[in-house]
Write a protein that holds these residues in place. Sequence first.
Motif, mmCIF file in Angstrom:
data_model
loop_
_atom_site.group_PDB
_atom_site.id
_atom_site.type_symbol
_atom_site.label_atom_id
_atom_site.label_comp_id
_atom_site.label_asym_id
_atom_site.label_seq_id
_atom_site.Cartn_x
_atom_site.Cartn_y
_atom_site.Cartn_z
ATOM 1 N N LEU A 190 0.854 -1.188 0.000
ATOM 2 C CA LEU A 190 0.000 0.000 0.000
ATOM 3 C C LEU A 190 0.890 1.237 0.000
ATOM 4 O O LEU A 190 1.550 1.541 0.984
ATOM 5 C CB LEU A 190 -0.927 -0.010 1.218
ATOM 6 C CG LEU A 190 -1.852 -1.230 1.325
ATOM 7 C CD1 LEU A 190 -2.663 -1.176 2.612
ATOM 8 C CD2 LEU A 190 -2.774 -1.328 0.113
ATOM 9 N N HIS A 191 0.889 1.942 -1.110
ATOM 10 C CA HIS A 191 1.774 3.081 -1.355
ATOM 11 C C HIS A 191 0.950 4.367 -1.263
ATOM 12 O O HIS A 191 0.070 4.601 -2.078
ATOM 13 C CB HIS A 191 2.391 2.898 -2.749
ATOM 14 C CG HIS A 191 3.297 3.988 -3.195
ATOM 15 N ND1 HIS A 191 4.222 3.813 -4.204
ATOM 16 C CD2 HIS A 191 3.445 5.279 -2.810
ATOM 17 C CE1 HIS A 191 4.880 4.935 -4.413
ATOM 18 N NE2 HIS A 191 4.398 5.846 -3.578
ATOM 19 N N SER A 192 1.196 5.153 -0.231
ATOM 20 C CA SER A 192 0.453 6.387 0.023
ATOM 21 C C SER A 192 -1.044 6.124 0.151
ATOM 22 O O SER A 192 -1.872 6.704 -0.569
ATOM 23 C CB SER A 192 0.704 7.429 -1.075
ATOM 24 O OG SER A 192 2.079 7.676 -1.238
ATOM 25 N N HIS A 231 4.899 5.363 2.681
ATOM 26 C CA HIS A 231 4.319 6.703 2.687
ATOM 27 C C HIS A 231 5.416 7.740 2.874
ATOM 28 O O HIS A 231 6.366 7.530 3.640
ATOM 29 C CB HIS A 231 3.302 6.846 3.821
ATOM 30 C CG HIS A 231 2.135 7.709 3.475
ATOM 31 N ND1 HIS A 231 0.832 7.233 3.403
ATOM 32 C CD2 HIS A 231 2.052 9.021 3.157
ATOM 33 C CE1 HIS A 231 0.019 8.221 3.064
ATOM 34 N NE2 HIS A 231 0.738 9.317 2.922
ATOM 35 N N GLY A 232 5.296 8.858 2.162
ATOM 36 C CA GLY A 232 6.195 9.984 2.353
ATOM 37 C C GLY A 232 5.760 10.814 3.550
ATOM 38 O O GLY A 232 4.566 11.065 3.730
ATOM 39 N N THR A 233 6.693 11.257 4.361
ATOM 40 C CA THR A 233 6.339 12.002 5.575
ATOM 41 C C THR A 233 5.823 13.400 5.267
ATOM 42 O O THR A 233 5.163 14.010 6.103
ATOM 43 C CB THR A 233 7.540 12.107 6.523
ATOM 44 O OG1 THR A 233 8.605 12.816 5.873
ATOM 45 C CG2 THR A 233 8.034 10.724 6.946
ATOM 46 N N ASP A 234 6.118 13.929 4.061
ATOM 47 C CA ASP A 234 5.665 15.270 3.690
ATOM 48 C C ASP A 234 4.603 15.234 2.590
ATOM 49 O O ASP A 234 4.479 16.171 1.808
ATOM 50 C CB ASP A 234 6.855 16.122 3.230
ATOM 51 C CG ASP A 234 7.796 16.473 4.370
ATOM 52 O OD1 ASP A 234 7.460 16.188 5.528
ATOM 53 O OD2 ASP A 234 8.872 17.031 4.095
ATOM 54 N N ASP A 235 3.837 14.151 2.559
ATOM 55 C CA ASP A 235 2.791 13.997 1.544
ATOM 56 C C ASP A 235 1.785 15.139 1.683
ATOM 57 O O ASP A 235 1.167 15.312 2.729
ATOM 58 C CB ASP A 235 2.098 12.645 1.729
ATOM 59 C CG ASP A 235 1.235 12.255 0.541
ATOM 60 O OD1 ASP A 235 0.573 13.139 -0.033
ATOM 61 O OD2 ASP A 235 1.213 11.058 0.195
ATOM 62 N N HIS A 242 -2.393 9.083 7.494
ATOM 63 C CA HIS A 242 -3.216 8.027 6.907
ATOM 64 C C HIS A 242 -2.427 6.733 6.777
ATOM 65 O O HIS A 242 -2.907 5.655 7.138
ATOM 66 C CB HIS A 242 -3.741 8.460 5.532
ATOM 67 C CG HIS A 242 -4.805 9.499 5.586
ATOM 68 N ND1 HIS A 242 -6.135 9.236 5.372
ATOM 69 C CD2 HIS A 242 -4.734 10.831 5.838
ATOM 70 C CE1 HIS A 242 -6.844 10.343 5.478
ATOM 71 N NE2 HIS A 242 -6.009 11.332 5.766
ATOM 72 N N GLY A 243 -1.203 6.837 6.265
ATOM 73 C CA GLY A 243 -0.362 5.653 6.142
ATOM 74 C C GLY A 243 -0.082 5.022 7.489
ATOM 75 O O GLY A 243 -0.103 3.791 7.644
ATOM 76 N N PRO A 256 7.288 -0.904 7.984
ATOM 77 C CA PRO A 256 6.875 0.010 6.916
ATOM 78 C C PRO A 256 8.064 0.794 6.363
ATOM 79 O O PRO A 256 9.161 0.787 6.933
ATOM 80 C CB PRO A 256 5.901 0.946 7.627
ATOM 81 C CG PRO A 256 6.427 1.004 9.031
ATOM 82 C CD PRO A 256 6.944 -0.386 9.324
ATOM 83 N N LEU A 257 7.812 1.496 5.266
ATOM 84 C CA LEU A 257 8.809 2.409 4.721
ATOM 85 C C LEU A 257 8.245 3.819 4.809
ATOM 86 O O LEU A 257 7.352 4.195 4.048
ATOM 87 C CB LEU A 257 9.133 2.067 3.259
ATOM 88 C CG LEU A 257 10.069 3.059 2.552
ATOM 89 C CD1 LEU A 257 11.427 3.120 3.256
ATOM 90 C CD2 LEU A 257 10.235 2.695 1.075
ATOM 91 N N TRP A 258 8.754 4.596 5.762
ATOM 92 C CA TRP A 258 8.410 6.006 5.870
ATOM 93 C C TRP A 258 9.550 6.788 5.219
ATOM 94 O O TRP A 258 10.668 6.787 5.715
ATOM 95 C CB TRP A 258 8.245 6.433 7.321
ATOM 96 C CG TRP A 258 7.315 5.605 8.163
ATOM 97 C CD1 TRP A 258 7.526 5.206 9.447
ATOM 98 C CD2 TRP A 258 6.001 5.114 7.827
ATOM 99 N NE1 TRP A 258 6.449 4.492 9.923
ATOM 100 C CE2 TRP A 258 5.496 4.424 8.955
ATOM 101 C CE3 TRP A 258 5.210 5.194 6.677
ATOM 102 C CZ2 TRP A 258 4.251 3.806 8.970
ATOM 103 C CZ3 TRP A 258 3.954 4.580 6.691
ATOM 104 C CH2 TRP A 258 3.483 3.901 7.805
ATOM 105 N N VAL A 259 9.266 7.432 4.093
ATOM 106 C CA VAL A 259 10.313 8.121 3.334
ATOM 107 C C VAL A 259 10.374 9.573 3.799
ATOM 108 O O VAL A 259 9.515 10.391 3.465
ATOM 109 C CB VAL A 259 10.045 8.035 1.819
ATOM 110 C CG1 VAL A 259 11.213 8.659 1.049
ATOM 111 C CG2 VAL A 259 9.863 6.577 1.402
ATOM 112 N N GLU A 260 11.387 9.869 4.563
ATOM 113 C CA GLU A 260 11.548 11.197 5.164
ATOM 114 C C GLU A 260 11.689 12.265 4.088
ATOM 115 O O GLU A 260 12.542 12.183 3.204
ATOM 116 C CB GLU A 260 12.778 11.214 6.070
ATOM 117 C CG GLU A 260 12.859 12.411 7.001
ATOM 118 C CD GLU A 260 11.807 12.378 8.102
ATOM 119 O OE1 GLU A 260 11.316 13.464 8.478
ATOM 120 O OE2 GLU A 260 11.475 11.266 8.562
ATOM 121 N N GLY A 261 10.793 13.270 4.141
ATOM 122 C CA GLY A 261 10.866 14.395 3.216
ATOM 123 C C GLY A 261 10.164 14.179 1.895
ATOM 124 O O GLY A 261 10.034 15.109 1.095
ATOM 125 N N ALA A 262 9.687 12.958 1.631
ATOM 126 C CA ALA A 262 9.034 12.676 0.351
ATOM 127 C C ALA A 262 7.596 13.163 0.362
ATOM 128 O O ALA A 262 6.919 13.154 1.397
ATOM 129 C CB ALA A 262 9.082 11.183 0.040
#
Length: 289
Positions: A190-192, A231-235, A242-243, A256-262
């Motif tokens: 589940l991506h974003s 999920h990107g942290t800056d979505d 939500h993520g 999970p993969l939380w992408v900092e700044g994405a």
Amino acid sequence: MNGLSFSELCCLFCCPPCPSRIAAKLAFLPPEPTYTLVSDQTGSRYSLHLTERAEWQYTQKELDCIEVFMTRTTRGNRISCMFVRCSPNARFTLLFSHGNAVDLGQMSSFYIGLGSRINCNIFSYDYSGYGTSSGKPSEKNLYSDIDAALQALRTRYGISPQNVILYGQSIGTVPTVDLASRFEVGAVILHSPLTSGVRLAFPDTKRTWFFDAFPSIDKVPKISSPVLVIHGTDDEVIDFSHGLAIYERCPRAVEPLWVEGAGHNDVELYGQYLERLKQFIHTELDYLY
């Protein structure tokens, strides 16, 4: 009450019960089609023709690895499907439900690049009203669209459910979660993801209203397959919260993969994106099974 103002509560209970803020934020946005499907004389085989707006990045050799066809949903729509053969020895096939404002033509180069890098084949489809798929986009159609896509993947290519990974991105997480809550597969990505329509428009909402659109948050506890949330942290479109909420309610969630700044549309540009996918698909799933 749940952090909503009086005017917002009035808006929630308007008739029909579809608040304008929800509609504005969750409106389906099918682009002008960036491809056509040309059938042969028998009408049973199709070839893919991409327009310039599809921004194809590869050669004819890669294009020849893509098979396209049409299939019919239980709601009577004919949807376009795409099978991208990225690897002759791929164990898994990703059933990819794409984001809102794109179609199969625009996604085709991404599928080639992704599949070849993570050693997976990719099967995708256009929602009703997107690309060359008939009908109109709607929540109910999303669910029948992905059901038809999975059925076509299984019957046409003989791929067993344990070798299917459901991959949903943004609005594509909605049908992905719905299918995964009803049908066990090899894994789910589940991506974003979004929790629900009302929660997206009114972030302080704590419950699911009877008219809520896309109530994924209530379906994820029913998913029996391993789930990777990205999920990107800056979505700026679907808030990171939500993520996080989806992850916390998945019974078999992995790290999970939380992408900092994405943000919402650039997670794939970060190096850890591909690395996490490869680790999940080729290492963790072996351990989990």
